[in-house]
Motif scaffolding. Structure first.
Motif, short mmCIF file in Angstrom:
data_model
loop_
_atom_site.label_atom_id
_atom_site.label_comp_id
_atom_site.label_asym_id
_atom_site.label_seq_id
_atom_site.Cartn_x
_atom_site.Cartn_y
_atom_site.Cartn_z
N PHE A 1 0.83 -1.20 0.00
CA PHE A 1 0.00 0.00 0.00
C PHE A 1 0.87 1.26 0.00
O PHE A 1 0.54 2.24 -0.67
CB PHE A 1 -0.94 0.01 1.21
N ASP A 2 1.95 1.24 0.75
CA ASP A 2 2.88 2.38 0.75
C ASP A 2 3.45 2.59 -0.65
O ASP A 2 3.64 3.73 -1.10
CB ASP A 2 4.02 2.14 1.74
N TRP A 3 3.75 1.50 -1.34
CA TRP A 3 4.30 1.57 -2.70
C TRP A 3 3.28 2.18 -3.65
O TRP A 3 3.62 3.04 -4.47
CB TRP A 3 4.71 0.18 -3.15
N TYR A 4 2.01 1.75 -3.52
CA TYR A 4 0.96 2.33 -4.35
C TYR A 4 0.85 3.83 -4.10
O TYR A 4 0.69 4.63 -5.04
CB TYR A 4 -0.40 1.68 -4.05
N ARG A 5 0.93 4.22 -2.84
CA ARG A 5 0.83 5.65 -2.50
C ARG A 5 1.96 6.43 -3.15
O ARG A 5 1.73 7.51 -3.73
CB ARG A 5 0.86 5.83 -0.99
N GLN A 6 3.17 5.92 -3.07
CA GLN A 6 4.30 6.63 -3.66
C GLN A 6 4.14 6.76 -5.17
O GLN A 6 4.41 7.82 -5.75
CB GLN A 6 5.61 5.89 -3.34
N LYS A 7 3.67 5.69 -5.81
CA LYS A 7 3.46 5.73 -7.25
C LYS A 7 2.38 6.76 -7.62
O LYS A 7 2.50 7.48 -8.62
CB LYS A 7 3.06 4.35 -7.78
N ALA A 8 1.32 6.82 -6.81
CA ALA A 8 0.24 7.78 -7.08
C ALA A 8 0.76 9.22 -6.97
O ALA A 8 0.46 10.06 -7.82
CB ALA A 8 -0.91 7.57 -6.10
N LEU A 9 1.55 9.49 -5.95
CA LEU A 9 2.09 10.84 -5.79
C LEU A 9 3.05 11.17 -6.93
O LEU A 9 3.09 12.32 -7.41
CB LEU A 9 2.79 10.96 -4.44
N GLU A 10 3.81 10.18 -7.39
CA GLU A 10 4.71 10.41 -8.52
C GLU A 10 3.94 10.74 -9.79
O GLU A 10 4.44 11.45 -10.67
CB GLU A 10 5.59 9.18 -8.74
N MET A 11 2.72 10.22 -9.90
CA MET A 11 1.89 10.51 -11.07
C MET A 11 1.29 11.91 -11.04
O MET A 11 0.75 12.37 -12.04
CB MET A 11 0.75 9.48 -11.17
N GLY A 12 1.35 12.55 -9.88
CA GLY A 12 0.84 13.91 -9.80
C GLY A 12 -0.42 14.11 -8.99
O GLY A 12 -0.98 15.21 -8.98
N PHE A 13 -0.91 13.07 -8.31
CA PHE A 13 -2.07 13.26 -7.44
C PHE A 13 -1.68 14.20 -6.30
O PHE A 13 -0.57 14.13 -5.77
CB PHE A 13 -2.55 11.92 -6.85
N ASP A 14 -2.60 15.08 -5.91
CA ASP A 14 -2.34 15.98 -4.78
C ASP A 14 -2.31 15.25 -3.46
O ASP A 14 -1.61 15.66 -2.53
CB ASP A 14 -3.41 17.07 -4.73
N TYR A 15 -3.11 14.19 -3.37
CA TYR A 15 -3.22 13.47 -2.10
C TYR A 15 -3.58 12.01 -2.38
O TYR A 15 -4.39 11.73 -3.27
CB TYR A 15 -4.30 14.09 -1.21
N CYS A 16 -2.99 11.11 -1.62
CA CYS A 16 -3.32 9.68 -1.73
C CYS A 16 -3.31 9.06 -0.34
O CYS A 16 -2.31 9.14 0.38
CB CYS A 16 -2.31 8.96 -2.62
N ALA A 17 -4.44 8.48 0.05
CA ALA A 17 -4.52 7.68 1.28
C ALA A 17 -4.52 6.23 0.84
O ALA A 17 -5.39 5.80 0.08
CB ALA A 17 -5.78 8.01 2.05
N SER A 18 -3.54 5.47 1.31
CA SER A 18 -3.38 4.09 0.85
C SER A 18 -2.93 3.22 2.01
O SER A 18 -1.80 3.33 2.48
CB SER A 18 -2.36 4.04 -0.29
N ALA A 19 -3.83 2.36 2.49
CA ALA A 19 -3.54 1.46 3.61
C ALA A 19 -4.66 0.43 3.67
O ALA A 19 -5.74 0.65 3.11
CB ALA A 19 -3.45 2.24 4.92
N PRO A 20 -4.43 -0.70 4.34
CA PRO A 20 -5.45 -1.75 4.35
C PRO A 20 -6.83 -1.31 4.78
O PRO A 20 -7.83 -1.72 4.18
CB PRO A 20 -4.85 -2.77 5.33
N LEU A 21 -6.94 -0.48 5.82
CA LEU A 21 -8.26 -0.11 6.34
C LEU A 21 -8.76 1.23 5.80
O LEU A 21 -9.77 1.75 6.28
CB LEU A 21 -8.22 -0.08 7.87
N VAL A 22 -8.10 1.79 4.81
CA VAL A 22 -8.55 3.06 4.22
C VAL A 22 -9.88 2.83 3.48
O VAL A 22 -10.04 1.86 2.75
CB VAL A 22 -7.49 3.63 3.25
#
Length: 293
Positions: A256-277
Motif C-alpha cells: 500500500f505504501d508503494w501504491y501511494r508513492q506511485k500515485a504521488l509520482e503521477m501527480g495526485f495531490d493526495y493519496c490515502a493508501s492502507a489496508p483499512l482506508v
C-alpha cells in the motif's frame, strides 16, 4: 456449479487488519448525540473500521436517498431492489444531524437510483444546500453514483458547490464486469473527467485484493489522473458475506505504501493508501492538500 463469488474464502485475515480504536472525548460526545437522537450515519450502519477515529475528528458520512440500491454490485452489502421515493424532508434532517453532531467535515454518499429520472441529482443538490444553510462553516464532500455520465445531471450536483466531489471507480477495468453491476469502467472515468473539466476538485477510490495485478492498479491510477482526479484512496477489499465476491489476497501495508508513492509520482495531490482506508478516511486532510497555500 457455483459462481466464483459464491466460493468460501479460506485466506486468514492478517494482523494488520486488526482495528485500533481511537476513543476520545470527541468520539464519546458524537456517539452520545447519535444514539440520543437516533441519527443515521453510514459509519455505523456500514460498520466502518475507522468510525471511532473519524468521529474523534468530527467527521462523519451520511447515506442519502434510502438504503435500497437499484444495482447489485458483488462487493457491496447494500440491499438491492425497488427503492422508495426520496424523502423530501431528508435534506433538512441531514443538515440538523450535522448541527447536532457539531461536525467540521461532512461526507455524503448514496445508493444508486437508476429508477429516478434525474438519478437523484436534485436531491443531492438540495441536501448540500440545506447543510450549507444550517452549518456554514462545515466542509462538504460528495461521493456520487456515476449518473450514467450525463453532463446535465452532473451539472445539477456541481452547482451546489461542494468542496470535493468524488466517484469511486472501485476496481481495475478487467474486473469491473465481474465485480460491479451495470456500472462501466469508462463511464466512471467520463463522470470524473467531466467533473474535473468543470473545475471541481475530484476524488476516486480503488479496492485491491480482488485479483488485480500491480500493473492493472497502476494503469487505473494513470487513467484516473488523466481524467483530472486529484485525490485517490486505496484500501483492502473485505468480503461482506460468503455470498459476495471472494477476497483473492490480503495486500501488505508495504505494498500500500508503494501504491501511494506511485500515485504521488503521477501527480495526485493526495493519496490515502492502507489496508483499512475507505473513501472518506482522513477526508479533511485531503481537502487541505488541494486548498491554495
Amino acid at each position: 456449479m457455483p459462481k466464483l463469488y459464491e466460493r468460501v474464502t479460506s485466506i486468514r485475515k492478517p494482523d494488520w487488519l486488526k482495528i485500533r480504536l481511537h476513543r476520545t472525548a470527541d468520539y464519546a460526545e458524537v456517539r452520545h448525540i447519535v444514539e440520543q437522537h437516533n441519527l443515521h450515519t453510514i459509519c455505523s450502519s456500514g460498520k466502518c473500521p475507522n468510525q471511532a477515529e473519524c468521529w474523534s475528528r468530527r467527521t462523519a458520512t451520511f447515506m442519502i436517498l434510502g438504503d435500497i440500491c437499484t444495482r447489485g454490485c458483488r462487493f457491496c452489502a447494500t440491499q438491492t431492489g425497488r427503492p422508495l421515493a426520496p424523502d423530501p424532508q431528508e435534506p433538512k434532517q441531514v443538515a440538523e444531524s450535522v448541527r447536532l453532531m457539531q461536525l467540521r467535515y461532512v461526507v455524503l454518499t448514496s445508493v444508486t437510483r437508476d429508477d429516478l429520472e434525474d438519478g437523484g441529482a436534485r436531491h443531492w443538490a438540495a441536501t448540500v444546500e440545506a447543510i450549507r444553510q444550517e452549518n456554514p462553516d462545515a466542509a462538504i464532500e460528495l461521493l456520487i453514483p456515476d449518473l450514467d455520465a450525463k453532463h446535465e445531471l452532473i451539472d445539477i450536483v456541481l452547482a451546489s458547490k461542494a468542496d470535493i466531489v468524488g466517484h469511486n471507480i472501485e476496481t481495475v477495468e478487467r474486473l469491473t464486469p465481474e465485480v460491479r453491476s451495470r456500472a462501466k469502467y469508462r463511464t466512471s472515468l467520463e463522470t470524473l473527467r467531466y467533473m474535473s473539466s468543470c473545475g471541481a476538485v475530484t476524488k476516486s477510490g480503488i479496492m485491491v485484493g480482488l485479483g488485480e495485478s500491480d500493473e492493472e492498479v497502476l494503469q487505473t491510477l494513470s487513467d484516473l489522473r488523466e481524467a483530472g482526479v486529484r485525490i485517490v484512496t486505496l484500501g483492502q477489499y473485505l468480503r461482506p458475506s460468503l455470498e459476495h465476491y471472494p477476497v483473492a489476497a490480503y495486500i501488505t501495508p508495504e505494498k500500500f505504501d508503494w501504491y501511494r508513492q506511485k500515485a504521488l509520482e503521477m501527480g495526485f495531490d493526495y493519496c490515502a493508501s492502507a489496508p483499512l482506508v475507505r473513501s472518506s478516511y482522513l477526508a479533511e486532510e485531503a481537502l487541505k492538500s488541494v486548498q491554495p497555500k
